[in-house]
Motif scaffolding. Structure first.
Motif, mmCIF file in Angstrom:
data_model
loop_
_atom_site.group_PDB
_atom_site.id
_atom_site.type_symbol
_atom_site.label_atom_id
_atom_site.label_comp_id
_atom_site.label_asym_id
_atom_site.label_seq_id
_atom_site.Cartn_x
_atom_site.Cartn_y
_atom_site.Cartn_z
ATOM 1 N N SER A 1 -7.670 4.906 -0.900
ATOM 2 C CA SER A 1 -6.753 3.675 -1.190
ATOM 3 C C SER A 1 -6.191 3.822 -2.476
ATOM 4 O O SER A 1 -6.718 3.689 -3.233
ATOM 5 N N ASP B 1 -4.232 8.893 1.994
ATOM 6 C CA ASP B 1 -3.620 7.608 2.557
ATOM 7 C C ASP B 1 -2.813 7.983 3.656
ATOM 8 O O ASP B 1 -2.736 7.167 4.677
ATOM 9 N N VAL C 1 0.994 -1.069 0.089
ATOM 10 C CA VAL C 1 -0.107 0.006 0.067
ATOM 11 C C VAL C 1 0.878 1.245 -0.024
ATOM 12 O O VAL C 1 0.570 2.196 -0.595
ATOM 13 N N GLY D 1 -7.990 -0.607 2.585
ATOM 14 C CA GLY D 1 -6.850 -0.646 3.495
ATOM 15 C C GLY D 1 -6.794 -0.321 4.638
ATOM 16 O O GLY D 1 -6.657 -0.999 5.668
ATOM 17 N N ALA E 1 -3.717 1.941 -3.445
ATOM 18 C CA ALA E 1 -3.547 0.576 -3.967
ATOM 19 C C ALA E 1 -4.732 -0.116 -4.561
ATOM 20 O O ALA E 1 -4.765 -1.156 -5.144
#
Length: 405
Positions: free
Chosen positions: A141, A170, A85, A344, A143
């Motif tokens: 997120s 994030d 991440v 995440g 990722a």
């Protein structure tokens, strides 16, 4: 390993064994199966969580998520997942850096809206987790959303402000999360965060100079020729050292993994190291972590407390509403909704809540339900972004490499 866990009335097996590992890996294949159809845009982790629900506390209770060996392996998987991440936060991208100011403004506006909505939700639901809800609503997120953008051909340059806003959200939300899960330990946790941050910055300065001197290439060639995997060994040393500091400060390996991921993103992750980390994470430790997380959840509590279902839906809808406020920074409607996609931070929140026993019955399931609502909404919005931008097909200026959220 706890000798007390020797089977019996709880329905669990006795100890962690190779048979259990084989079962966990086997059921974890439900993740790739569920996401096999690209147009469904189902994250791999969703299938893995469902697999854990089937064999764990909510299902047939074949595995014991409280087993010490299982938990340790899962925590390693959690740390490596957060490395992935963090490494997807595009710190080196010039287009994203150019849009940093507007991205920060958008993230700040989302944060303010999230605080208001979280306070209202906590008041209505009579929950003491208003701060936690605020972080969840404000999170994004990288990722998760960036691979979605790539999958429909959106180039990063055309969505630079969106990527910048997600990157800021994030970083801020991951840092705040352990502080709001257990506010009583915020001082100790804050000190631990500062120590890890200071070491990360120092390592970043050293590694950037190391890279510029071209010595890293020499070391890389030497390691590859002698098959030493030195870069992977050093990365794991940093991860476990950060994890030890986090453990001492009553933090989570979440911070350790994310800090290492940011470090790799800042200095430039070598392709060989990226492949090695990908193999370790996606091939074993990551799926094991998500199966363990699913096995740890008790959906019977969510059913027994139907108000938590409403809380979960409110978290999902609230995240979308909060991210729509980023329109004040000039972000288009479709991109604003797409930025609400999150998995995440909610997964990390549930993991921390299980470890610290701070979540109410059914609240972990509610948090993941809200995350899934945001994922579904984000997937639809990403398709709208692609139609609006009409990006060039293929090309090397893609949003990100595919990764688990």
């Amino acid at each position: 390993m706890s000798p007390a866990r020797d089977g019996g009335a709880d329905g669990y097996g006795s100890l962690m064994s190779f048979a259990t590992l084989a079962l966990v890996v086997a059921v974890g294949l439900l993740g790739p199966l569920a996401s096999a159809r690209a147009r469904w845009r189902v994250p791999v982790v969703v299938g893995e969580l469902v697999a854990g629900l089937l064999i764990g506390t909510s299902g047939f209770r074949i595995v014991d998520p409280g087993n010490d060996d299982f938990t340790l392996l899962a925590q390693i998987g959690f740390g490596l997942t957060m490395v992935v991440v963090g490494s997807h936060v595009p710190l080196r991208d010039p287009d994203v850096r150019a849009a940093f100011a507007r991205g920060t403004l958008g993230a700040a506006a989302v944060g303010a809206a999230s605080a208001v909505l979280a306070a209202l939700l906590a008041l209505v639901s009579h929950s003491g987790h208003g701060l936690l809800y605020g972080v969840l609503l404000a999170s994004s997120s990288a990722a998760l959303v960036l691979p979605m953008l790539q999958s429909v051909g959106v180039v990063r340059r055309s969505a630079a402000q969106l990527v910048a806003q997600i990157a800021v959200a994030d970083v801020v939300c991951v840092v705040l999360l352990p502080l709001v899960v257990e506010p009583s330990r915020a001082l100790t946790a804050g000190i631990g965060l500062l120590v890890i941050a200071a070491i990360t910055v120092a390592l970043g300065v050293i590694l950037i100079r190391f890279v510029r001197s071209d010595r890293r290439r020499e070391l890389h060639v030497y390691s590859e020729r002698r098959r030493f995997a030195l870069e992977l060994r050093v990365s794991l040393l940093v991860l476990f050292s950060f994890a030890a500091i986090a453990q001492f400060a009553h933090l989570s390996i979440l911070i350790a993994g994310f800090a290492l991921g940011l470090l790799l993103s800042a200095v430039g992750e070598p392709h060989r190291l990226a492949r090695q980390l990908f193999g370790m994470t996606e091939g074993f430790f990551g799926p094991l972590f998500f199966v363990w997380l699913g096995a740890s959840l008790d959906l019977r509590e969510l059913v027994a407390h139907p108000a938590m279902i409403l809380v979960g839906l409110a978290l999902g809808v609230g995240a979308v509403l909060a991210h729509l406020v980023s329109r004040v920074s000039g972000l288009p409607w479709a991109q604003a909704v797409a930025s609400a996609g999150q998995l995440g931070v909610p997964v990390a929140a549930v993991t921390l809540g299980l470890q610290t026993h701070t979540l109410a019955p059914g609240e972990g399931g509610a948090i993941l339900l809200g995350a899934l609502v945001s994922v579904a909404t984000s997937a639809v919005s990403v398709a709208a972004v692609a139609r609006h931008e009409r990006p060039r097909a293929g090309g090397g200026d893609s949003a990100a490499e595919p990764a688990r959220p």
